[in-house]
Scaffold this active site. Sequence first.
Site, PDB file in Angstrom:
ATOM      1  N   HIS A 280       0.821  -1.217   0.000  1.00 20.50           N
ATOM      2  CA  HIS A 280       0.000   0.000   0.000  1.00 20.50           C
ATOM      3  C   HIS A 280       0.856   1.270   0.000  1.00 20.50           C
ATOM      4  CE1 HIS A 280      -3.898  -2.055   0.724  1.00 20.50           C
ATOM      5  NE2 HIS A 280      -3.164  -2.919   1.405  1.00 20.50           N
ATOM      6  N   ASP A 348      -0.086  -5.364   5.750  1.00 21.30           N
ATOM      7  CA  ASP A 348      -1.090  -6.265   5.196  1.00 21.30           C
ATOM      8  C   ASP A 348      -0.975  -6.338   3.679  1.00 21.30           C
ATOM      9  OD1 ASP A 348      -1.921  -3.565   5.023  1.00 21.30           O
ATOM     10  OD2 ASP A 348      -3.960  -4.209   4.553  1.00 21.30           O
ATOM     11  N   GLU A 349      -1.584  -7.351   3.120  1.00 18.39           N
ATOM     12  CA  GLU A 349      -1.819  -7.503   1.685  1.00 18.39           C
ATOM     13  C   GLU A 349      -0.561  -7.313   0.834  1.00 18.39           C
ATOM     14  OE1 GLU A 349      -6.520  -6.607   1.159  1.00 18.39           O
ATOM     15  OE2 GLU A 349      -5.195  -4.865   0.944  1.00 18.39           O
ATOM     16  N   ILE A 350       0.460  -8.088   1.142  1.00 18.48           N
ATOM     17  CA  ILE A 350       1.629  -8.139   0.259  1.00 18.48           C
ATOM     18  C   ILE A 350       1.226  -8.887  -1.013  1.00 18.48           C
ATOM     19  CG2 ILE A 350       3.992  -8.956   0.002  1.00 18.48           C
ATOM     20  CD1 ILE A 350       3.590  -6.679   2.033  1.00 18.48           C
TER      21      ILE A 350
END
Length: 604
Positions: A280, A348-350
């Site tokens: 992000h 989060d969310e690699i």
Amino acid sequence: MEKEKKAKWIVIHSPALLIALIVNQFFIISANADVFLWPIPQSISWGAGPPITISSHLRITFPRHRDLHRAVVYYRKLMLSEKWLPVQVSAKPTSPTATVAAANYSLTWLQIKVRDISADLQHGVDESYSLNVPDQGSRAKLEAMTVWGVIRGLETLTQLIRMPSGKSKGEPIIEHGVSIHDKPKFAHRGLLLDTSRNFYAVNDILRTIRALGHNKMNVFHWHITDSQSFPLSLASEPLLAAKGSYGEGFIYSNKDVAKIVRYGRTFGVRVIPEIDAPGHTASWAAAYPEIVVCNNQFWVPPGVDRFANEPTPGQLNPLNPKTYEVFKNVVDDVASMFPDTFFHAGADEIILGCWKNSTDIQKFLKENHTMDEILTRFINTSRSFFTSHNKTTVYWADVITSTEAKVDPTLLPPSSTILQNWNGGSEKTKSLVQKGYRVIASDVDWFYLDCGFGNWLSNNTNLDQDFNNDPNNTYNWAPQGKGAGTGGSWCAPFKSWSRIYDHDITAGMTSEEAKLVIGGEVCLWSEQSDGVVVDSRLWPRTAALGESMWSGNRNEEGRKRSGEATDRMNDWRFRLLRRGIGAEPLQPLWCLKHSHQCDFEQTF
């Protein structure tokens, strides 16, 4: 005339601060309306006598404390000026309906006592309070261990005050003989607001914080940056906002942050910053393209792995030393701007497709290294940036649970790490506390306020289909997913207030496991919201979490009480409107005027 106006306000600095408003004599009026409190206190007993008036010559005495002073000034004004008249009368009243006989006294003095005046606004601070409005006499007492408990008691006291039924003029009334002993069930009761995808003006944030305080919620989780923009001005890294924001007028200054933090303290609301990394972070590339991989590319290129869950792609490169120079400067500046001991570091969310697009990372992987090692390098190197400021680091639970890239839990000590769980429900939360972690519950299936508003991605032909011909009635993030049945909202359906209210964040846990669940947060990701609609997106649904985290969601018989709470919630929505919060309606007005006649099941 000017002299008379100035004489109305008298502030005396002595061992206690005294605020007095001098106006005409009080008079007695009748009461036939109920009291609706939100969140309902843990323990409350009602007197049998008639209500009494609040004297316009109300004195409030309290210990010298800057934040408490601001809170008392705000709430005293609200007590005398709100003039609230309940919208409906409950069939099952929460307080006695009284016929007033003439009383020879009114409430003229609120005496506040604080046992630990030095306790700071941090996680776990004592927020309990006791409030007593006497059977006889004119002095009410509000006692608490800390200033922050007093602020909770002031909110309750304000909600006890109302206008007599059918009266819009005169003096407000309050039940007497009321005794309340109250404290929160969970220490962490919060809201996440994303200000990267769409920008919120400072006044929008201040109004949101004020509403949190009215609901006895104590955390504003500020998700400041994301891939779309970097709107925070930092002294040591000015290019991040200068080049990574949406431009002039869409940047938060140091002065803005100070104002927001100070305002939060007035309402007992902690402001926790989140700088999400290493994912992000596409917005960082405008200033430092060399530390961000896969930026300036389409997020779902045909024939290869996706680069992001949504536009725009970009992740920090943990193999580049420059990454840590910039990131440390960011953490140092942000830590100095926010006094809270919690610092949310994201993680989060690699997205593997993005990292794989980097030649550095491709070479690293060919040397028999893994994606887990890349994330581990980033987390291990950057943790000292937070601990050097004595910050407890909060990560999204992905950091140890993701199937894309994760860190060995043994490398993140539970003593200095908190995990925020956004998927998997209480079962996943249970698995995290069994590893010894403190957990914040924010499950998408219950607590995401942005769900159910349809698709916001353009040129998605997968939505061009007949609802009845979509057998799966589902939608995934990917273009290959179906979506006619849900309008393309990846996390549909809409999360109603009762769904939020009824969710048990410690379901299936032992009492010892449940102790590690420090509370919950509802989340508003802002792809489809900004300051124009923020009030209706948040309220009164966020208030549902406020009560469930403060006093629970079950009645004395152990039954879910959202049905019983409907009258209070409806009344609270209108009271929020009176307080300048644009909360959305929950039912037709007819339902409010005909208590429980809109129930689906007759249980009351």
